[in-house]
Design an enzyme around this catalytic site. Structure first.
Site, mmCIF file in Angstrom:
data_model
loop_
_atom_site.group_PDB
_atom_site.id
_atom_site.type_symbol
_atom_site.label_atom_id
_atom_site.label_comp_id
_atom_site.label_asym_id
_atom_site.label_seq_id
_atom_site.Cartn_x
_atom_site.Cartn_y
_atom_site.Cartn_z
ATOM 1 N N LYS A 133 0.826 -1.220 0.000
ATOM 2 C CA LYS A 133 0.000 0.000 0.000
ATOM 3 C C LYS A 133 0.850 1.257 0.000
ATOM 4 O O LYS A 133 0.484 2.237 -0.633
ATOM 5 C CB LYS A 133 -1.033 -0.019 1.127
ATOM 6 C CG LYS A 133 -0.516 0.259 2.503
ATOM 7 C CD LYS A 133 -1.659 0.269 3.501
ATOM 8 C CE LYS A 133 -1.168 0.060 4.908
ATOM 9 N NZ LYS A 133 -0.264 1.067 5.455
ATOM 10 N N ARG A 161 -7.523 3.297 11.450
ATOM 11 C CA ARG A 161 -7.006 1.944 11.617
ATOM 12 C C ARG A 161 -7.846 1.098 12.565
ATOM 13 O O ARG A 161 -7.555 -0.067 12.786
ATOM 14 C CB ARG A 161 -5.605 2.083 12.189
ATOM 15 C CG ARG A 161 -4.725 0.926 11.920
ATOM 16 C CD ARG A 161 -3.429 1.455 11.439
ATOM 17 N NE ARG A 161 -2.333 0.576 11.634
ATOM 18 C CZ ARG A 161 -1.218 0.720 10.964
ATOM 19 N NH1 ARG A 161 -1.077 1.689 10.079
ATOM 20 N NH2 ARG A 161 -0.222 -0.084 11.157
ATOM 21 N N ARG A 188 11.542 -7.069 3.612
ATOM 22 C CA ARG A 188 11.491 -5.624 3.336
ATOM 23 C C ARG A 188 12.662 -4.869 3.970
ATOM 24 O O ARG A 188 13.052 -5.116 5.093
ATOM 25 C CB ARG A 188 10.178 -5.053 3.868
ATOM 26 C CG ARG A 188 10.092 -3.542 3.700
ATOM 27 C CD ARG A 188 8.713 -3.039 3.774
ATOM 28 N NE ARG A 188 8.059 -3.321 5.041
ATOM 29 C CZ ARG A 188 6.777 -3.039 5.262
ATOM 30 N NH1 ARG A 188 6.028 -2.518 4.316
ATOM 31 N NH2 ARG A 188 6.234 -3.309 6.433
ATOM 32 N N ARG A 238 13.271 -2.232 9.144
ATOM 33 C CA ARG A 238 12.486 -1.560 10.176
ATOM 34 C C ARG A 238 12.433 -2.445 11.410
ATOM 35 O O ARG A 238 12.279 -3.650 11.285
ATOM 36 C CB ARG A 238 11.053 -1.335 9.665
ATOM 37 C CG ARG A 238 10.913 -0.169 8.748
ATOM 38 C CD ARG A 238 9.617 -0.174 7.977
ATOM 39 N NE ARG A 238 8.414 -0.516 8.749
ATOM 40 C CZ ARG A 238 7.178 -0.377 8.281
ATOM 41 N NH1 ARG A 238 6.979 0.104 7.057
ATOM 42 N NH2 ARG A 238 6.144 -0.704 8.996
ATOM 43 N N ARG A 258 1.699 -7.494 14.703
ATOM 44 C CA ARG A 258 1.097 -6.503 13.809
ATOM 45 C C ARG A 258 -0.032 -7.125 12.983
ATOM 46 O O ARG A 258 -1.062 -6.498 12.747
ATOM 47 C CB ARG A 258 2.168 -5.897 12.895
ATOM 48 C CG ARG A 258 3.150 -5.045 13.675
ATOM 49 C CD ARG A 258 4.337 -4.657 12.837
ATOM 50 N NE ARG A 258 3.992 -3.726 11.787
ATOM 51 C CZ ARG A 258 4.686 -3.589 10.666
ATOM 52 N NH1 ARG A 258 5.739 -4.355 10.434
ATOM 53 N NH2 ARG A 258 4.321 -2.713 9.778
HETATM 54 P P1 AMP Z 1 2.703 1.155 9.465
HETATM 55 O O1 AMP Z 1 3.960 1.539 8.784
HETATM 56 O O2 AMP Z 1 1.492 1.790 8.823
HETATM 57 O O3 AMP Z 1 2.561 -0.329 9.659
HETATM 58 O O4 AMP Z 1 2.741 1.818 10.947
HETATM 59 C C1 AMP Z 1 3.783 1.514 11.859
HETATM 60 C C2 AMP Z 1 3.318 1.719 13.288
HETATM 61 O O5 AMP Z 1 2.896 3.100 13.486
HETATM 62 C C3 AMP Z 1 2.111 0.891 13.703
HETATM 63 O O6 AMP Z 1 2.449 -0.422 14.089
HETATM 64 C C4 AMP Z 1 1.560 1.723 14.856
HETATM 65 O O7 AMP Z 1 2.289 1.536 16.048
HETATM 66 C C5 AMP Z 1 1.780 3.159 14.389
HETATM 67 N N1 AMP Z 1 0.595 3.658 13.637
HETATM 68 C C6 AMP Z 1 0.519 3.968 12.305
HETATM 69 N N2 AMP Z 1 -0.715 4.389 11.973
HETATM 70 C C7 AMP Z 1 -1.459 4.331 13.113
HETATM 71 C C8 AMP Z 1 -2.819 4.613 13.432
HETATM 72 N N3 AMP Z 1 -3.685 5.046 12.511
HETATM 73 N N4 AMP Z 1 -3.224 4.443 14.715
HETATM 74 C C9 AMP Z 1 -2.392 4.031 15.665
HETATM 75 N N5 AMP Z 1 -1.105 3.711 15.436
HETATM 76 C C10 AMP Z 1 -0.622 3.869 14.177
#
Ligand code: AMP
Length: 212
Positions: free
Chosen positions: A13, A87, A120, A155, A166
């Site tokens: 995405k 989310r 990744r 990461r 996750r």
């Molecule tokens: P992502 O790269 O989108 O997987 O985001 C990495 C981390 O950022 C997630 O595992 C959360 O800890 C935090 N995060 C990102 N977006 C949100 C959201 N909308 N609400 C809460 N935590 C978020």
């Protein structure tokens, strides 16, 4: 145009959001990128966010919503693609007042997500943020970004212990919100297991039909 993009971790995405932002001149807001930046800070918030992200947990809804709303306000009338928000159902409720044109869902299986997340790598320079993959898209020079020369890293939340958590969080909190957008007739699902360009072609077909 106002677009939401959903998908499991490593569904592609982020890659598609970047392509969409470029093609349709939208501002790309990725909450994961915003939090990874905050994670590096030596502040109280930085420490809190670091513990949550590294444990595969979500940042509290009030903090997230405040950050997203402030960002959207600063955009004025500009179009955006929002990647990583809302989310869960609490965030959906807080976001309901913002009208959107479409919600895209990039679909992949859990097994595919695990395989991709383990492979990744990302450019450590947040201004660049180029995404690599040890299986299909290695940097030309090992450990160095092709675009900006910064180091290419894994990461912390792409490490095995975080990956499982996750995906569980996604299944429990994020998957149910697809129903909300489906009922509103705003959800379009796209098969994420195909090559990047063929997914993007399908998305262009969808977005080109929206007036903007
Ligand atoms: P992502 O790269 O989108 O997987 O985001 C990495 C981390 O950022 C997630 O595992 C959360 O800890 C935090 N995060 C990102 N977006 C949100 C959201 N909308 N609400 C809460 N935590 C978020």
């Amino acid at each position: 145009m106002k677009v939401l993009i959903f998908g499991k971790q490593a569904s592609g995405k982020g890659t598609q959001a970047k392509l969409i932002a470029e093609k349709y001149r939208l501002v790309h807001i990725a909450t994961g990128d915003i939090f990874r930046e905050i994670r590096k800070e030596d502040s109280e918030l930085g420490k809190k966010v670091r513990a949550l992200i590294d444990g595969g947990k979500l940042v509290p809804d009030d903090v997230t919503t405040e950050i997203v709303m402030a960002k959207l306000k600063s955009l004025g009338k500009k179009g955006f693609i929002l990647d990583g928000y809302p989310r869960n159902l609490t965030q959906v409720k807080a976001f309901e007042k913002i009208p959107i044109d479409i919600a895209l869902l990039i679909e992949i299986s859990d097994a595919e997500a695990v395989k991709r997340m383990s492979a990744r790598r990302i450019c450590n320079n947040s201004k660049c943020g180029e995404i690599y993959n040890t299986l299909v898209k290695k940097p030309k020079q090992e450990g160095k970004c092709d675009k900006c020369g910064s180091s290419v890293i894994q990461r912390d939340d792409d490490k095995p212990e975080s990956i499982k958590k996750r995906l569980e969080t996604y299944r429990r909190e994020t998957a149910p919100i697809m129903e909300f957008y489906k009922k509103k007739g705003l959800l379009k699902e796209v098969d994420g297991t195909r090559p990047i360009e063929s997914i993007f072609r399908e998305i262009r077909g969808i977005l080109d039909k929206i007036k903007h």
